[in-house]
Design a protein around this motif. Structure first.
Motif, PDB file in Angstrom:
ATOM      1  N   VAL A 111       0.825  -1.218   0.000  1.00  0.00           N
ATOM      2  CA  VAL A 111       0.000   0.000   0.000  1.00  0.00           C
ATOM      3  C   VAL A 111       0.860   1.269   0.000  1.00  0.00           C
ATOM      4  O   VAL A 111       1.825   1.378   0.764  1.00  0.00           O
ATOM      5  N   CYS A 112       0.503   2.217  -0.888  1.00  0.00           N
ATOM      6  CA  CYS A 112       1.099   3.564  -0.843  1.00  0.00           C
ATOM      7  C   CYS A 112      -0.027   4.578  -0.981  1.00  0.00           C
ATOM      8  O   CYS A 112      -1.195   4.239  -0.754  1.00  0.00           O
ATOM      9  N   LEU A 113       0.289   5.812  -1.348  1.00  0.00           N
ATOM     10  CA  LEU A 113      -0.743   6.850  -1.441  1.00  0.00           C
ATOM     11  C   LEU A 113      -1.541   6.744  -2.743  1.00  0.00           C
ATOM     12  O   LEU A 113      -2.770   6.667  -2.730  1.00  0.00           O
ATOM     13  N   GLY A 114      -0.836   6.718  -3.874  1.00  0.00           N
ATOM     14  CA  GLY A 114      -1.524   6.765  -5.167  1.00  0.00           C
ATOM     15  C   GLY A 114      -1.723   5.424  -5.838  1.00  0.00           C
ATOM     16  O   GLY A 114      -2.510   5.302  -6.770  1.00  0.00           O
ATOM     17  N   ASN A 115      -0.960   4.416  -5.407  1.00  0.00           N
ATOM     18  CA  ASN A 115      -0.936   3.097  -6.064  1.00  0.00           C
ATOM     19  C   ASN A 115      -0.576   3.230  -7.552  1.00  0.00           C
ATOM     20  O   ASN A 115      -1.088   2.502  -8.399  1.00  0.00           O
ATOM     21  N   ILE A 116       0.336   4.194  -7.837  1.00  0.00           N
ATOM     22  CA  ILE A 116       0.855   4.262  -9.210  1.00  0.00           C
ATOM     23  C   ILE A 116       2.389   4.258  -9.246  1.00  0.00           C
ATOM     24  O   ILE A 116       2.965   3.994 -10.295  1.00  0.00           O
ATOM     25  N   CYS A 117       3.065   4.562  -8.133  1.00  0.00           N
ATOM     26  CA  CYS A 117       4.540   4.607  -8.146  1.00  0.00           C
ATOM     27  C   CYS A 117       5.160   3.482  -7.314  1.00  0.00           C
ATOM     28  O   CYS A 117       5.755   2.546  -7.855  1.00  0.00           O
ATOM     29  N   ARG A 118       5.038   3.567  -5.982  1.00  0.00           N
ATOM     30  CA  ARG A 118       5.787   2.645  -5.118  1.00  0.00           C
ATOM     31  C   ARG A 118       5.132   1.276  -4.973  1.00  0.00           C
ATOM     32  O   ARG A 118       5.796   0.249  -5.173  1.00  0.00           O
ATOM     33  N   SER A 119       3.845   1.237  -4.591  1.00  0.00           N
ATOM     34  CA  SER A 119       3.240  -0.085  -4.320  1.00  0.00           C
ATOM     35  C   SER A 119       3.100  -0.953  -5.572  1.00  0.00           C
ATOM     36  O   SER A 119       3.211  -2.185  -5.461  1.00  0.00           O
ATOM     37  N   PRO A 120       2.884  -0.385  -6.788  1.00  0.00           N
ATOM     38  CA  PRO A 120       2.888  -1.269  -7.966  1.00  0.00           C
ATOM     39  C   PRO A 120       4.256  -1.920  -8.193  1.00  0.00           C
ATOM     40  O   PRO A 120       4.341  -3.079  -8.595  1.00  0.00           O
ATOM     41  N   LEU A 121       5.330  -1.142  -7.897  1.00  0.00           N
ATOM     42  CA  LEU A 121       6.675  -1.720  -8.002  1.00  0.00           C
ATOM     43  C   LEU A 121       6.858  -2.837  -6.984  1.00  0.00           C
ATOM     44  O   LEU A 121       7.366  -3.917  -7.314  1.00  0.00           O
ATOM     45  N   ALA A 122       6.438  -2.559  -5.747  1.00  0.00           N
ATOM     46  CA  ALA A 122       6.558  -3.574  -4.689  1.00  0.00           C
ATOM     47  C   ALA A 122       5.774  -4.832  -5.066  1.00  0.00           C
ATOM     48  O   ALA A 122       6.261  -5.953  -4.884  1.00  0.00           O
ATOM     49  N   GLU A 123       4.575  -4.641  -5.628  1.00  0.00           N
ATOM     50  CA  GLU A 123       3.771  -5.799  -6.050  1.00  0.00           C
ATOM     51  C   GLU A 123       4.505  -6.591  -7.134  1.00  0.00           C
ATOM     52  O   GLU A 123       4.614  -7.821  -7.048  1.00  0.00           O
ATOM     53  N   GLY A 124       5.016  -5.887  -8.140  1.00  0.00           N
ATOM     54  CA  GLY A 124       5.687  -6.561  -9.265  1.00  0.00           C
ATOM     55  C   GLY A 124       6.949  -7.289  -8.829  1.00  0.00           C
ATOM     56  O   GLY A 124       7.207  -8.423  -9.249  1.00  0.00           O
ATOM     57  N   ILE A 125       7.734  -6.635  -7.973  1.00  0.00           N
ATOM     58  CA  ILE A 125       8.991  -7.238  -7.513  1.00  0.00           C
ATOM     59  C   ILE A 125       8.697  -8.483  -6.684  1.00  0.00           C
ATOM     60  O   ILE A 125       9.299  -9.543  -6.890  1.00  0.00           O
ATOM     61  N   LEU A 126       7.767  -8.355  -5.727  1.00  0.00           N
ATOM     62  CA  LEU A 126       7.474  -9.509  -4.868  1.00  0.00           C
ATOM     63  C   LEU A 126       6.884 -10.652  -5.697  1.00  0.00           C
ATOM     64  O   LEU A 126       7.257 -11.815  -5.506  1.00  0.00           O
ATOM     65  N   ARG A 127       5.983 -10.317  -6.641  1.00  0.00           N
ATOM     66  CA  ARG A 127       5.375 -11.382  -7.449  1.00  0.00           C
ATOM     67  C   ARG A 127       6.451 -12.120  -8.254  1.00  0.00           C
ATOM     68  O   ARG A 127       6.411 -13.343  -8.378  1.00  0.00           O
ATOM     69  N   SER A 128       7.416 -11.396  -8.767  1.00  0.00           N
ATOM     70  CA  SER A 128       8.465 -12.056  -9.555  1.00  0.00           C
ATOM     71  C   SER A 128       9.283 -13.005  -8.668  1.00  0.00           C
ATOM     72  O   SER A 128       9.641 -14.108  -9.087  1.00  0.00           O
ATOM     73  N   LYS A 129       9.548 -12.626  -7.432  1.00  0.00           N
ATOM     74  CA  LYS A 129      10.304 -13.508  -6.523  1.00  0.00           C
ATOM     75  C   LYS A 129       9.452 -14.718  -6.110  1.00  0.00           C
ATOM     76  O   LYS A 129       9.968 -15.826  -5.953  1.00  0.00           O
ATOM     77  N   VAL A 130       8.169 -14.482  -5.930  1.00  0.00           N
ATOM     78  CA  VAL A 130       7.245 -15.555  -5.561  1.00  0.00           C
ATOM     79  C   VAL A 130       7.180 -16.604  -6.685  1.00  0.00           C
ATOM     80  O   VAL A 130       7.211 -17.810  -6.438  1.00  0.00           O
ATOM     81  N   GLU A 131       7.152 -16.100  -7.934  1.00  0.00           N
ATOM     82  CA  GLU A 131       7.115 -17.025  -9.079  1.00  0.00           C
ATOM     83  C   GLU A 131       8.418 -17.809  -9.181  1.00  0.00           C
ATOM     84  O   GLU A 131       8.416 -19.019  -9.403  1.00  0.00           O
ATOM     85  N   LYS A 132       9.549 -17.111  -8.986  1.00  0.00           N
ATOM     86  CA  LYS A 132      10.860 -17.791  -9.044  1.00  0.00           C
ATOM     87  C   LYS A 132      10.945 -18.898  -8.005  1.00  0.00           C
ATOM     88  O   LYS A 132      11.541 -19.940  -8.228  1.00  0.00           O
ATOM     89  N   ASN A 133      10.348 -18.663  -6.843  1.00  0.00           N
ATOM     90  CA  ASN A 133      10.395 -19.638  -5.745  1.00  0.00           C
ATOM     91  C   ASN A 133       9.233 -20.633  -5.786  1.00  0.00           C
ATOM     92  O   ASN A 133       9.089 -21.442  -4.876  1.00  0.00           O
ATOM     93  N   LYS A 134       8.401 -20.507  -6.843  1.00  0.00           N
ATOM     94  CA  LYS A 134       7.240 -21.403  -7.020  1.00  0.00           C
ATOM     95  C   LYS A 134       6.356 -21.441  -5.768  1.00  0.00           C
ATOM     96  O   LYS A 134       5.919 -22.512  -5.316  1.00  0.00           O
ATOM     97  N   LEU A 135       6.099 -20.258  -5.203  1.00  0.00           N
ATOM     98  CA  LEU A 135       5.260 -20.174  -4.002  1.00  0.00           C
ATOM     99  C   LEU A 135       3.819 -19.873  -4.411  1.00  0.00           C
ATOM    100  O   LEU A 135       3.588 -19.138  -5.377  1.00  0.00           O
ATOM    101  N   ASP A 136       2.872 -20.416  -3.656  1.00  0.00           N
ATOM    102  CA  ASP A 136       1.454 -20.199  -3.950  1.00  0.00           C
ATOM    103  C   ASP A 136       0.953 -19.015  -3.118  1.00  0.00           C
ATOM    104  O   ASP A 136       0.130 -19.181  -2.218  1.00  0.00           O
ATOM    105  N   TRP A 137       1.487 -17.850  -3.397  1.00  0.00           N
ATOM    106  CA  TRP A 137       1.115 -16.649  -2.655  1.00  0.00           C
ATOM    107  C   TRP A 137       0.274 -15.735  -3.545  1.00  0.00           C
ATOM    108  O   TRP A 137       0.427 -15.740  -4.769  1.00  0.00           O
ATOM    109  N   GLU A 138      -0.596 -14.929  -2.893  1.00  0.00           N
ATOM    110  CA  GLU A 138      -1.374 -13.928  -3.624  1.00  0.00           C
ATOM    111  C   GLU A 138      -0.804 -12.547  -3.285  1.00  0.00           C
ATOM    112  O   GLU A 138      -0.638 -12.221  -2.110  1.00  0.00           O
ATOM    113  N   ILE A 139      -0.486 -11.781  -4.314  1.00  0.00           N
ATOM    114  CA  ILE A 139       0.099 -10.447  -4.106  1.00  0.00           C
ATOM    115  C   ILE A 139      -0.790  -9.414  -4.793  1.00  0.00           C
ATOM    116  O   ILE A 139      -1.225  -9.610  -5.928  1.00  0.00           O
TER     117      ILE A 139
END
Ligand code: 4NP
Length: 151
Positions: A6-34
Protein backbone atom coordinates in the motif's frame (compact mmCIF):
# COMPACT_ATOMS: atom_id res chain seq x y z
CA UNK A 1 0.19 -16.20 2.11
CA UNK A 2 -1.74 -13.14 0.93
CA UNK A 3 0.22 -9.89 0.87
CA UNK A 4 -1.00 -6.38 0.05
CA UNK A 5 1.38 -3.47 -0.77
CA UNK A 6 0.00 0.00 0.00
CA UNK A 7 1.10 3.56 -0.84
CA UNK A 8 -0.74 6.85 -1.44
CA UNK A 9 -1.52 6.77 -5.17
CA UNK A 10 -0.94 3.10 -6.06
CA UNK A 11 0.85 4.26 -9.21
CA UNK A 12 4.54 4.61 -8.15
CA UNK A 13 5.79 2.64 -5.12
CA UNK A 14 3.24 -0.08 -4.32
CA UNK A 15 2.89 -1.27 -7.97
CA UNK A 16 6.67 -1.72 -8.00
CA UNK A 17 6.56 -3.57 -4.69
CA UNK A 18 3.77 -5.80 -6.05
CA UNK A 19 5.69 -6.56 -9.26
CA UNK A 20 8.99 -7.24 -7.51
CA UNK A 21 7.47 -9.51 -4.87
CA UNK A 22 5.37 -11.38 -7.45
CA UNK A 23 8.47 -12.06 -9.55
CA UNK A 24 10.30 -13.51 -6.52
CA UNK A 25 7.24 -15.55 -5.56
CA UNK A 26 7.12 -17.03 -9.08
CA UNK A 27 10.86 -17.79 -9.04
CA UNK A 28 10.39 -19.64 -5.74
CA UNK A 29 7.24 -21.40 -7.02
CA UNK A 30 5.26 -20.17 -4.00
CA UNK A 31 1.45 -20.20 -3.95
CA UNK A 32 1.12 -16.65 -2.66
CA UNK A 33 -1.37 -13.93 -3.62
CA UNK A 34 0.10 -10.45 -4.11
CA UNK A 35 -1.85 -7.23 -4.68
CA UNK A 36 -1.46 -3.47 -4.15
CA UNK A 37 -3.70 -0.49 -3.36
CA UNK A 38 -3.56 3.24 -2.62
CA UNK A 39 -4.96 5.00 0.44
CA UNK A 40 -6.12 7.99 -1.66
CA UNK A 41 -7.96 6.43 -4.61
CA UNK A 42 -6.91 9.53 -6.64
CA UNK A 43 -5.63 7.43 -9.54
CA UNK A 44 -8.16 4.58 -9.50
CA UNK A 45 -8.22 2.69 -12.79
CA UNK A 46 -4.93 4.19 -14.01
CA UNK A 47 -1.85 2.21 -15.03
CA UNK A 48 1.35 2.60 -13.00
CA UNK A 49 3.45 5.73 -13.57
CA UNK A 50 5.63 5.28 -16.68
CA UNK A 51 8.79 5.81 -14.59
CA UNK A 52 7.86 2.82 -12.39
CA UNK A 53 7.02 0.78 -15.50
CA UNK A 54 10.44 1.68 -16.99
CA UNK A 55 12.55 0.86 -13.94
CA UNK A 56 10.74 -2.46 -13.49
CA UNK A 57 11.28 -3.34 -17.17
CA UNK A 58 15.00 -2.62 -16.77
CA UNK A 59 14.96 -5.52 -14.31
CA UNK A 60 12.83 -7.78 -16.51
CA UNK A 61 9.54 -7.16 -14.66
CA UNK A 62 6.39 -6.05 -16.51
CA UNK A 63 4.05 -4.04 -14.25
CA UNK A 64 2.28 -2.25 -17.14
CA UNK A 65 -0.90 -4.34 -16.84
CA UNK A 66 -1.58 -3.30 -13.24
CA UNK A 67 -4.48 -0.95 -12.48
CA UNK A 68 -4.62 1.42 -9.50
CA UNK A 69 -7.30 0.82 -6.89
CA UNK A 70 -8.26 2.27 -3.54
CA UNK A 71 -7.48 0.53 -0.26
CA UNK A 72 -10.63 -0.66 1.52
CA UNK A 73 -11.40 -1.75 5.09
CA UNK A 74 -12.08 -5.32 4.02
CA UNK A 75 -8.50 -5.62 2.69
CA UNK A 76 -7.39 -5.93 6.32
CA UNK A 77 -9.49 -9.07 6.77
CA UNK A 78 -8.63 -10.50 3.36
CA UNK A 79 -4.82 -10.23 3.55
CA UNK A 80 -2.35 -11.84 5.96
CA UNK A 81 0.21 -9.05 5.70
CA UNK A 82 -0.21 -5.43 4.65
CA UNK A 83 2.97 -3.51 3.85
CA UNK A 84 2.78 0.28 4.03
CA UNK A 85 5.39 2.17 2.00
CA UNK A 86 5.58 5.11 4.41
CA UNK A 87 4.53 6.23 7.87
CA UNK A 88 1.53 8.21 6.54
CA UNK A 89 0.20 5.14 4.74
CA UNK A 90 0.81 3.08 7.89
CA UNK A 91 -1.18 5.49 10.08
CA UNK A 92 -4.01 5.63 7.53
CA UNK A 93 -4.29 1.83 7.44
CA UNK A 94 -4.07 1.42 11.22
CA UNK A 95 -7.11 3.73 11.59
CA UNK A 96 -9.18 1.08 9.78
CA UNK A 97 -8.12 -1.81 12.04
CA UNK A 98 -10.83 -3.16 14.36
CA UNK A 99 -8.57 -4.93 16.84
CA UNK A 100 -5.00 -5.79 17.85
CA UNK A 101 -4.87 -8.87 15.59
CA UNK A 102 -5.62 -6.70 12.55
CA UNK A 103 -3.03 -4.10 13.63
CA UNK A 104 -0.38 -6.82 13.82
CA UNK A 105 -0.85 -7.51 10.10
CA UNK A 106 0.20 -3.97 9.15
CA UNK A 107 3.92 -3.32 8.75
CA UNK A 108 6.27 -0.73 7.30
CA UNK A 109 8.00 -2.45 4.41
CA UNK A 110 11.45 -0.98 5.16
CA UNK A 111 11.37 -2.56 8.62
CA UNK A 112 12.07 -5.79 6.70
CA UNK A 113 15.40 -4.21 5.73
CA UNK A 114 16.12 -1.94 8.69
CA UNK A 115 14.29 -3.60 11.62
CA UNK A 116 12.53 -1.26 14.07
CA UNK A 117 13.85 1.90 12.37
CA UNK A 118 10.41 2.84 10.97
CA UNK A 119 11.90 4.27 7.78
CA UNK A 120 9.68 5.35 4.86
CA UNK A 121 10.14 4.60 1.17
CA UNK A 122 10.56 8.14 -0.25
CA UNK A 123 7.74 9.27 -2.54
CA UNK A 124 9.41 9.53 -5.99
CA UNK A 125 6.38 11.13 -7.72
CA UNK A 126 7.72 14.70 -7.93
CA UNK A 127 11.33 13.68 -8.72
CA UNK A 128 13.19 12.11 -11.63
CA UNK A 129 14.18 8.63 -12.78
CA UNK A 130 16.99 8.42 -10.22
CA UNK A 131 14.45 8.44 -7.39
CA UNK A 132 12.61 5.53 -8.97
CA UNK A 133 15.88 3.58 -9.23
CA UNK A 134 16.53 4.11 -5.52
CA UNK A 135 12.98 3.04 -4.67
CA UNK A 136 13.39 -0.07 -6.83
CA UNK A 137 16.60 -1.08 -5.04
CA UNK A 138 15.10 -0.60 -1.57
CA UNK A 139 11.96 -2.55 -2.46
CA UNK A 140 13.97 -5.30 -4.12
CA UNK A 141 16.01 -5.90 -0.96
CA UNK A 142 12.97 -5.67 1.31
CA UNK A 143 10.99 -8.12 -0.86
CA UNK A 144 13.93 -10.54 -0.88
CA UNK A 145 13.81 -10.56 2.92
CA UNK A 146 10.03 -11.06 2.89
CA UNK A 147 10.34 -14.16 0.69
CA UNK A 148 13.20 -15.58 2.76
CA UNK A 149 11.24 -15.00 5.96
CA UNK A 150 7.89 -16.51 4.99
CA UNK A 151 8.63 -19.09 2.25
P1 4NP B 1 2.69 6.66 -4.86
O1 4NP B 1 3.12 8.10 -5.42
O2 4NP B 1 1.96 6.91 -3.57
O3 4NP B 1 4.00 5.96 -4.66
O4 4NP B 1 1.83 6.03 -5.94
C1 4NP B 1 2.24 9.15 -5.61
C2 4NP B 1 1.42 9.18 -6.71
C3 4NP B 1 0.57 10.25 -6.92
C4 4NP B 1 0.56 11.30 -6.02
C5 4NP B 1 1.39 11.28 -4.92
C6 4NP B 1 2.22 10.20 -4.71
N1 4NP B 1 -0.31 12.41 -6.24
O5 4NP B 1 -0.18 13.41 -5.51
O6 4NP B 1 -1.15 12.35 -7.15
Amino acid sequence: MKILMVCLGNICRSPLAEGILRSKVEKNKLDWEIDSAGTSGWHSGEKPDQRSVDVALQHGIDISKQSSRKFYDFDIERFDLIYAMDVHNYNDIIKHCKNEIEKQKVKLILNELFPNENRSVPDPYYGGAQGFKKVYDMLNEACENIVEQYK
